[in-house]
Write a protein that holds these residues in place. Structure first.
Motif, short mmCIF file in Angstrom:
data_model
loop_
_atom_site.label_atom_id
_atom_site.label_comp_id
_atom_site.label_asym_id
_atom_site.label_seq_id
_atom_site.Cartn_x
_atom_site.Cartn_y
_atom_site.Cartn_z
N LYS A 46 21.67 30.71 29.70
CA LYS A 46 22.05 31.26 28.40
C LYS A 46 20.83 31.76 27.63
N SER A 47 19.78 30.97 27.58
CA SER A 47 18.57 31.38 26.85
C SER A 47 17.95 32.62 27.47
N SER A 48 17.98 32.69 28.80
CA SER A 48 17.40 33.86 29.48
C SER A 48 18.17 35.12 29.16
N VAL A 49 19.51 35.01 29.07
CA VAL A 49 20.33 36.17 28.72
C VAL A 49 19.96 36.67 27.33
N LEU A 50 19.84 35.75 26.39
CA LEU A 50 19.51 36.15 25.01
C LEU A 50 18.12 36.78 24.95
N GLU A 51 17.16 36.18 25.66
CA GLU A 51 15.81 36.73 25.64
C GLU A 51 15.76 38.10 26.31
N SER A 52 16.57 38.27 27.32
CA SER A 52 16.61 39.57 27.99
C SER A 52 17.19 40.63 27.08
N PHE A 58 11.15 34.15 23.22
CA PHE A 58 10.99 33.56 21.89
C PHE A 58 11.73 32.24 21.69
N LEU A 59 12.53 31.81 22.68
CA LEU A 59 13.32 30.59 22.52
C LEU A 59 12.58 29.38 23.09
N PRO A 60 12.73 28.22 22.45
CA PRO A 60 12.11 27.00 22.99
C PRO A 60 12.65 26.69 24.38
N ARG A 61 11.81 26.16 25.23
CA ARG A 61 12.23 25.79 26.58
C ARG A 61 11.82 24.35 26.86
N GLY A 62 12.45 23.80 27.89
CA GLY A 62 12.14 22.43 28.27
C GLY A 62 13.32 21.80 28.97
N SER A 63 13.21 20.50 29.22
CA SER A 63 14.30 19.80 29.89
C SER A 63 15.29 19.26 28.86
N ASP A 98 3.86 37.48 16.44
CA ASP A 98 3.55 36.69 17.63
C ASP A 98 4.78 35.85 17.95
N TYR A 99 5.46 36.15 19.06
CA TYR A 99 6.73 35.49 19.34
C TYR A 99 6.56 34.05 19.82
N SER A 100 5.34 33.68 20.21
CA SER A 100 5.11 32.25 20.49
C SER A 100 5.18 31.45 19.20
N MET A 101 4.82 32.09 18.08
CA MET A 101 4.93 31.43 16.77
C MET A 101 6.40 31.37 16.32
N VAL A 102 7.18 32.37 16.75
CA VAL A 102 8.62 32.31 16.47
C VAL A 102 9.23 31.10 17.17
N ARG A 103 8.85 30.93 18.46
CA ARG A 103 9.34 29.79 19.22
C ARG A 103 8.94 28.47 18.55
N LYS A 104 7.70 28.40 18.12
CA LYS A 104 7.22 27.18 17.48
C LYS A 104 7.96 26.91 16.17
N GLU A 105 8.23 27.97 15.41
CA GLU A 105 8.93 27.78 14.12
C GLU A 105 10.36 27.29 14.35
N ILE A 106 11.02 27.82 15.38
CA ILE A 106 12.36 27.33 15.71
C ILE A 106 12.31 25.86 16.05
#
Length: 599
Positions: A46-52, A58-63, A98-106
């Protein structure tokens, strides 16, 4: 299309802000807004679809559960060459490039609400992305569906997530984006299961198959993509996600899109449907569909916004407009408020509101009953008449009629009227005091000014006390006037008596004559006492209740006037919220009016 999609984005923001200020039609307005909601199980892609679709990582990732709050995502297409940026609703005017900062803010904003736990929250994050590489689109990303809790998660996490997801997808204006990996049996898909439950006719569900490139060799997903194994009213779209290696090596999203296009174009299984596959096609398809839904829903949305404006304006009128700071304007406001109180008070007196009837009851029922209870029989008994007449004669017995004895008997009897007269004055005074209280409470405009309420009540009560004292004097004068002058006709009739003096019959005749005169005067007083009370108390209260207060107002300075208009803090807060609601509703109405529905 930017106008339509942008409108929904703006309305979503307005609804979020409206939630802070309270609004009855808000839930209906929120439910009526068309939205595309992405749902899927964990690791469904789902996250990959949105990012594509966005073209950015820009979305947080992890387990485990990474998306733990709804993300309201608004995409705005801008001209090539313009600066690309992201902006959060909770950080207005702060642009992220900087989209890494977007990810961090989320991530940080999620942790702020969930207290760094692994729990979820229904409080949304709103993010706008302005880029030449996106289509105009509004989407909502929700936590991934799961079946079991992992370490650190509450036991109810699966139920909590499904309840949150349902709260979005159950809305009739929600377009469901049900995302399922192609290497999973479609029959076990949580996204498809939930979509079937809330949209059994499959009228508002798009199916997305991810990870087509990871299917076993010799297999394909054509049965699903062509709608044969699981039919939807809207199409199925297949996508190819970035691999974990691509993510780890920061493969450019635009390059990933190109590779996805090449996969479908060169695939022997999917080449014939390649033009209707991929994340780019999915984004355009969703944007076009959302636009059509918005067009159909606009009249209903406009109606709800109008209802919100009408109710907010009505509430502002009830709460009153903000107080002016100019002394002249403040004096005018106070005088207007006093006039409103006067009007309410007059309505209580004259029958427009309850209260005035109680004054009539004093004169029509209470006064006659009190007069009837006066113990004239004791005053005019044979023993007392004989005693009064003898004392009045002194050492020289009367010759024809005991004139002085009659005067004393009549005066004594009429003095008994003083208590009922004064009781009428006091009762009417208490009623007027109560009507002042009711008028204070009943004057809507005054409710916001407790200090002015107190001052008006104090001034009105002081005036009523003055009117009461004047009424007492007047009613007592009426009684004294009747006892101070006995008509000549009364004594002329007495001289014609032929009863033997000083006999029992003689004294009984005197008693009868006095009673007759007192009864005549009683009828007169039962009419004149109410007139005096009404003239001195009721009429004055209606005409000049606040005259002294007006004189004092003319002497007050700016600060003193401002003190009278000190508002109740809770009421000020309510009005402030109401004004902000009204501003947001009007802005939403203007947004609708500004969009051309012919585009």
């Amino acid at each position: 299309m930017e106008g339509l999609i942008g409108l929904v984005s703006t309305l979503h923001k307005s609804c979020t802000k409206l939630g802070d200020f309270g609004s009855d039609p808000l839930p209906s307005l929120w439910d009526s807004l068309p939205s595309i909601v992405a749902i899927g199980g964990q690791s469904s892609g789902k996250s990959s679809v949105l990012e594509s679709i966005v073209g950015r990582d820009f979305l947080p990732r992890g387990s485990g559960i990474v998306t733990r709050r709804p993300l309201l995502l608004q995409l705005h297409n801008i001209d090539s060459g313009e600066e690309e940026y992201a902006e959060f609703l909770h950080l207005p005017k702060q642009r992220f490039t900087d989209y890494s900062m977007v990810r961090k803010e989320i991530q940080d904003e999620t942790d702020k609400i969930t207290s760094n736990s692994r729990q979820i929250s229904s409080v949304p994050i709103q993010l706008s992305i302005h880029s030449p590489n996106v289509v105009n689109l509004a989407m909502i990303d929700l936590p991934g569906l799961t079946k079991v809790a992992v370490e650190g998660q509450p036991e109810t996490i699966a139920q909590d997530i499904e309840k949150l997801v349902r709260s979005y997808v159950e809305k009739p204006n929600c377009i469901i984006l049900a995302i399922t990996p192609a290497n999973q049996d479609i029959a076990t898909s949580d996204a498809i299961r939930l979509a079937r439950e809330v949209d059994p006719a499959a009228e508002r569900t798009f199916g997305v198959l991810t990870k087509l490139d990871l299917m076993d060799k010799g297999t394909n997903a054509l049965e699903v993509l062509e709608g044969k194994s699981f039919r939807l009213q809207r199409p199925w779209v297949g996508t190819v996600n970035r691999s974990q290696a691509d993510i780890n090596t920061n493969v450019d999203m635009l390059a990933a899109r190109k590779r996805e296009r090449e996969f479908f174009a060169t695939s022997p299984d999917y080449a014939h449907i390649a033009s209707k596959m991929g994340s780019e096609y999915l984004a355009k398809l969703l944007s076009r569909d959302l636009e059509n839904v918005i067009k159909a829903r606009i009249p209903g949305i406009a109606s709800l916004i109008k209802k919100g404006i009408d109710e907010a304006e009505s509430e502002v009128d009830q709460l009153g407009r903000p107080v002016a700071v100019d002394a002249g304007a403040q004096l005018y406001t106070i005088l207007e408020l006093c006039r409103a109180f006067d009007q309410t008070f007059a309505e209580h007196l004259e029958g427009g509101r309850s209260g005035g009837d109680r004054i009539y009851e004093v004169f029509g029922t209470m006064l006659p009953k009190a007069v009837k209870k006066i113990p004239f029989e004791r005053h005019l008994c044979l023993q007392n008449v004989k005693k009064v007449v003898s004392q009045a004669d002194g050492y020289q017995p009367h010759l024809i009629a005991p004139e002085e004895g009659y005067r004393r008997l009549i005066e004594g009897a009429l003095n008994c009227f003083k208590d009922p007269a004064l009781a009428s004055v006091e009762t009417v005074h208490r009623i007027l005091i109560e009507l002042v209280r009711k008028a204070i409470v009943g004057t809507q405009e005054l409710r916001r000014f407790p200090t002015l309420q107190y001052e008006i009540a104090s001034a009105a009560n002081a005036a009523l006390m003055r009117f009461r004292e004047e009424s007492k004097k007047t009613t007592l004068r009426l009684v004294e006037m009747e006892s101070s002058y006995i008509t000549p006709d009364f004594f002329r009739k007495l001289s014609a008596t032929n009863v033997v003096p000083y006999t029992e019959a003689y004294y009984l005749k005197i008693s009868s004559n006095v009673a007759s005169y007192v009864n005549m005067v009683s009828e007169s007083l039962k009419n004149s006492i109410p007139k005096a009370v009404v003239y001195c108390q009721v009429r004055q209260a209606k005409q000049s209740l606040l005259n002294q207060f007006y004189l004092q107002l003319g002497k007050k300075e700016g600060k003193q006037l401002a003190r009278l208009l000190d508002e109740d803090f809770e009421l000020m807060e309510r009005r402030e919220k109401c004004l902000k609601r009204l501003e947001l509703y009007r802005a939403a109405r203007d947004d609708i009016d500004s969009v051309s529905w012919t585009e």
